[in-house]
Enzyme design. Structure first.
Site, PDB file in Angstrom:
ATOM      1  N   GLU A  47      25.336  39.356  43.817  1.00 16.79           N
ATOM      2  CA  GLU A  47      24.185  40.022  44.589  1.00 16.79           C
ATOM      3  C   GLU A  47      22.624  39.416  44.131  1.00 16.79           C
ATOM      4  O   GLU A  47      21.737  38.971  44.705  1.00 16.79           O
ATOM      5  CB  GLU A  47      24.010  41.223  44.820  1.00 16.79           C
ATOM      6  CG  GLU A  47      25.282  41.761  45.857  1.00 16.79           C
ATOM      7  CD  GLU A  47      26.559  41.951  45.253  1.00 16.79           C
ATOM      8  OE1 GLU A  47      26.602  42.047  44.043  1.00 16.79           O
ATOM      9  OE2 GLU A  47      27.279  42.699  46.198  1.00 16.79           O
TER      10      GLU A  47
ATOM     11  N   HIS B 166      29.218  54.071  47.854  1.00 15.97           N
ATOM     12  CA  HIS B 166      29.182  53.326  48.986  1.00 15.97           C
ATOM     13  C   HIS B 166      28.699  54.023  50.345  1.00 15.97           C
ATOM     14  O   HIS B 166      28.911  53.348  51.371  1.00 15.97           O
ATOM     15  CB  HIS B 166      30.760  52.985  49.424  1.00 15.97           C
ATOM     16  CG  HIS B 166      31.257  52.031  48.298  1.00 15.97           C
ATOM     17  ND1 HIS B 166      31.419  52.365  47.184  1.00 15.97           N
ATOM     18  CD2 HIS B 166      31.698  50.779  48.194  1.00 15.97           C
ATOM     19  CE1 HIS B 166      31.994  51.598  46.364  1.00 15.97           C
ATOM     20  NE2 HIS B 166      32.028  50.203  47.211  1.00 15.97           N
TER      21      HIS B 166
ATOM     22  N   GLU C 175      28.259  38.050  51.092  1.00 18.32           N
ATOM     23  CA  GLU C 175      29.663  38.073  51.011  1.00 18.32           C
ATOM     24  C   GLU C 175      30.323  38.324  52.456  1.00 18.32           C
ATOM     25  O   GLU C 175      30.076  39.063  53.215  1.00 18.32           O
ATOM     26  CB  GLU C 175      29.922  39.207  50.072  1.00 18.32           C
ATOM     27  CG  GLU C 175      29.477  39.037  48.801  1.00 18.32           C
ATOM     28  CD  GLU C 175      28.903  40.345  48.149  1.00 18.32           C
ATOM     29  OE1 GLU C 175      29.011  41.487  48.529  1.00 18.32           O
ATOM     30  OE2 GLU C 175      28.474  40.392  46.900  1.00 18.32           O
TER      31      GLU C 175
ATOM     32  N   ASP D 250      23.976  50.301  48.821  1.00 20.62           N
ATOM     33  CA  ASP D 250      24.168  50.623  47.494  1.00 20.62           C
ATOM     34  C   ASP D 250      24.232  49.438  46.447  1.00 20.62           C
ATOM     35  O   ASP D 250      23.842  49.655  45.399  1.00 20.62           O
ATOM     36  CB  ASP D 250      25.302  51.318  47.523  1.00 20.62           C
ATOM     37  CG  ASP D 250      25.940  52.289  48.561  1.00 20.62           C
ATOM     38  OD1 ASP D 250      25.927  53.664  48.420  1.00 20.62           O
ATOM     39  OD2 ASP D 250      25.782  51.901  49.760  1.00 20.62           O
ATOM     40  N   PHE D 251      24.703  48.378  47.019  1.00 22.09           N
ATOM     41  CA  PHE D 251      24.687  47.383  46.169  1.00 22.09           C
ATOM     42  C   PHE D 251      23.297  46.510  45.586  1.00 22.09           C
ATOM     43  O   PHE D 251      23.370  45.589  44.869  1.00 22.09           O
ATOM     44  CB  PHE D 251      25.714  46.161  46.750  1.00 22.09           C
ATOM     45  CG  PHE D 251      26.991  46.507  47.017  1.00 22.09           C
ATOM     46  CD1 PHE D 251      27.481  47.806  46.460  1.00 22.09           C
ATOM     47  CD2 PHE D 251      27.909  45.969  47.616  1.00 22.09           C
ATOM     48  CE1 PHE D 251      28.984  48.282  46.773  1.00 22.09           C
ATOM     49  CE2 PHE D 251      29.174  46.358  48.147  1.00 22.09           C
ATOM     50  CZ  PHE D 251      29.703  47.484  47.581  1.00 22.09           C
TER      51      PHE D 251
END
Lengths: 353, 355
Positions: free
Chosen positions: B54, B123, B29, B79-80
């Site tokens: 993702e 985050h 991204e 975190d993602f």
């Protein structure tokens, strides 16, 4: 044939009251962020007031809402008291979540309202709320707010499919502002989102999000169907993203203050274009064109005042009538803000890290 | 030699490697903006934005790596990975073993990590302990610009998947993007020696799985990584004022873990304090304790780590993450206990004899 609620004609003044309160709240949040009283990222919903107000007008007790990182607007529209929201963003123990969550993680259990900073999480959460509603609160509906960028997350597509297969009472509200963080959504999205939803068996409708009455009308039918056990609707509403992905968005800064921001980017741009070895000149020029095009599109589209749903509604209602409603909304927000700043000892604004 | 910022060092190393190896591609991204220099140099065929998908694009990275490319896949925040763990956990990490050693997926997953700027518990996680426990996955966490460059080069040369974690408090572009946003009304406790430093030109690879001793000392060993290294060094200086000499070890890699260096240090000082910004349970600090115990070293042990969900409120966050004060307190607690460090026969052997 779905029977619509009796008063499905929008009360424009009521809708504008909500929009004005959202706008005032978001502007106040922006000020707190600039003063350094809110830390981290701050995503404002300025530009999506029409979508949120038009949808939230149909939410009643027993309904649940799941929302994204633009978390202020749905809760303001839901009538959650403003002080706990502001205190939460200030990280205060008296905040909505005792200062533990912050603006990306608002949770209001009494209103069955939950946020998430994970893009796309709202869709499956709302489907889960809807499953619980079938068991515990028949006749109620659940809303998911997410963006068109999130519509490329697998979990969103999976939630749409599951909600269709299980005929869950969900209104999936896709706020299409055309941008996925700093990327133009069109460059990373295949096909058409309405068709995509239909392909998953979900009824799909479009509304111009700048026109709150249009959103209201489409949402009315979506809610009526959900409450009647007729399954989910994907409500696609276009809207501008006036303050960027978040406050301090580098692209917005570049468009608004090119003389200040561009020089900082120049060395990387020059070095990238000149360094050897690397891609052939043609490809590098294409890369540069792509970047310039992105910046230009942001300048032309998103930041143009003509797309502002609040400004449009001002014209529709008449300047005096709108001004009165906006003043009332502003007073409510400013009053709450003043009280909160007093409570936290930040009357003069402050500085925090 | 050049003085570079932390993120600059990573990007220069990547840029250099891309010149030598055309198989290296970068996607994720916003990379066309965040890596604009690399984007403009290598063009949209090798550097490109992804949709916010993702799970898909990390899987694409694994497939592309299996089929001959060397992708650097950027997961904006570690975190993602919560959205997209499968390609890493069940595919990239398993491939070498599943294929009997005949196939591998040499991709680098680059993600920002860590807290200290008030972005909340969704985050600001580290997650290196959890990731480091997955067999087949290398996990690296640089704490200085030199290692930031060196570990990126090593990751790009590694035959299998590597998770490369970039701490946001060290990486000015991330801190600016997510924490400051052009404001001068916020301040962060950025360790200067981590944010900026000398990097050899050209940089050389930092071998994976090799810890670095950054401060000698005989009374106590502090084992840390990332920002924790700098907090530990600060704490060591404070301890020195009270007459204690603390050794500080920067792990640099969570997996492979440099067990030899840890065990040798534990044996030498007899007191080990782990400073780990990741969660305290089921992770790196417990693994280090296990490694020391398994080696039969009887060392006094303590840890300073993140004990719960990271709170949004800045003051609470500062207390939740390992800070110098907490490290000093824990170190003094350890120093009050007798130094052991004596060799014990390994438990297994002892048991066998008893039978």
């Amino acid at each position: 044939m779905i029977e619509l609620p009796r008063r499905c004609r929008a009360d424009r003044r009521e809708l504008f009251r909500t929009m004005a309160e959202i706008r005032a709240f978001e502007l106040a949040s922006g000020r707190l962020w600039r003063q350094g009283l809110i830390s981290g990222e701050m995503h404002l919903g300025i530009g999506e007031e029409g979508v949120v107000a038009g949808v939230m007008a149909h939410v009643r007790d027993g309904d649940a809402i799941a929302f994204d990182h633009r978390s202020g607007p749905p809760l303001v529209a839901r009538g959650v008291p403003l002080e706990p929201l502001l205190l939460e963003m200030l990280g205060d123990e008296r905040g909505l979540c005792r200062g533990r969550g912050g603006h990306m993680h608002f949770f209001a259990p009494d209103q069955l309202a939950a946020g998430s900073g994970i893009v796309g999480a709202a869709a499956s959460l709302a489907a889960g709320f809807a499953f619980a509603a079938e068991h515990l609160r028949p006749g109620s509906a659940c809303v998911a707010f997410f963006g068109e960028g999130a519509a490329n997350q697998g979990m969103v597509l999976e939630a749409l499919n599951l909600a269709a297969a299980w005929k869950l009472p969900v209104v999936f509200v896709c706020k299409d502002n055309g941008w996925a963080i700093t990327v133009r959504s069109g460059t990373v999205t295949g096909g058409d989102l309405l068709r995509r939803a239909r392909g998953l068996g979900v009824r799909a409708r479009h509304a111009n999000g700048a026109k709150v009455e249009a959103v209201y009308a489409e949402a009315a039918e979506a809610f009526a169907r959900a409450r009647a056990g007729r399954g989910p609707t994907f409500l696609h509403a276009s809207c501008p993203r006036i303050e960027g992905h978040f406050l301090g968005d580098p692209l917005v800064r570049l468009v608004r203050e090119p003389r200040r921001e561009a020089p900082a980017m120049a060395p990387d741009v020059v070095a990238g274009l000149a360094a050897r070895p690397g891609a052939p000149v043609g490809l590098r020029v294409r890369a540069l064109a792509r970047t310039s095009h992105t910046v230009a599109r942001l300048g032309m589209g998103q930041l143009r005042p003509g797309r502002d749903p609040v400004a449009r509604m001002r014209r529709r209602l008449g300047r005096r009538s709108a001004a009165r409603l906006e003043r009332d909304a502003g007073d409510r927000v400013e009053g709450a803000l003043r009280r909160v700043l007093e409570m936290t000892g930040n009357e003069g604004g402050g500085r925090r890290g | 030699m050049a003085e570079l910022e932390f993120a600059e060092a990573i990007d220069r190393a990547l840029e250099l490697a891309m010149a030598r190896d055309e198989r290296i591609t970068v996607f994720g991204e916003d990379v066309e903006l965040l890596r604009k220099r690399i984007f403009l140099r290598y063009g949209p065929r090798r550097v490109r934005n992804t949709p916010i998908s993702e799970a898909a694009f990390l899987g694409v990275g694994v497939g592309a790596a299996m089929a001959g490319l060397r992708p650097v896949v950027e997961i904006m925040l570690v975190d993602f990975l919560g959205v997209s763990l499968d390609p890493l956990l069940n595919h990239a990490a398993k491939l070498e073993e599943f294929s009997g050693g005949s196939w591998n997926a040499p991709l680098v997953v680059r993600a920002s990590c860590g807290g200290g700027y008030g972005d909340g518990g969704q985050h600001e996680q580290c997650l290196w302990g959890m990731l480091g426990g997955i067999p087949g996955l290398a996990v690296v966490v640089p704490s200085t610009p030199e290692d930031a460059a060196g570990l990126m080069l090593a990751a790009l040369e590694h035959p299998g998947p590597v998770v490369y974690l970039e701490h946001k408090l060290l990486s000015e572009p991330w801190l600016e993007f997510l924490g400051r946003g052009g404001r001068d009304t916020v301040a962060f406790d950025v360790p200067p020696a981590g944010a900026r430093g000398i990097v050899p030109d050209p940089p050389s690879p930092t071998p994976l799985g090799r810890a670095r001793r950054c401060r000698p000392g005989g009374d106590l060993t502090i084992v840390s990584l990332g920002v924790g290294v700098h907090r530990s060094l600060e704490a060591a200086e404070e301890l020195a004022l009270t007459g204690f000499d603390a050794e500080v070890i920067d792990l640099r890699s969570v997996a492979p873990l440099d067990v030899d260096v840890i065990v040798a240090a534990a044996r030498a000082t007899g007191r080990v304090l782990v400073v780990d910004e990741d969660y305290i349970r089921g992770g790196l600090s417990g693994e280090i304790a296990a490694a020391i115990a398994e080696a039969g070293v009887d060392a006094a042990f303590a840890r300073v780590a993140t004990e719960g969900t990271i709170p949004y409120a800045r003051e609470r966050e500062d207390r939740a993450l390992p800070n110098t004060e907490r490290i000093v307190v824990a170190a003094k607690g350890l120093l009050a206990r007798p130094s052991r460090g004596s060799e014990r026969p390994p438990a297994e052997v002892g048991n066998l004899k008893a039978r």
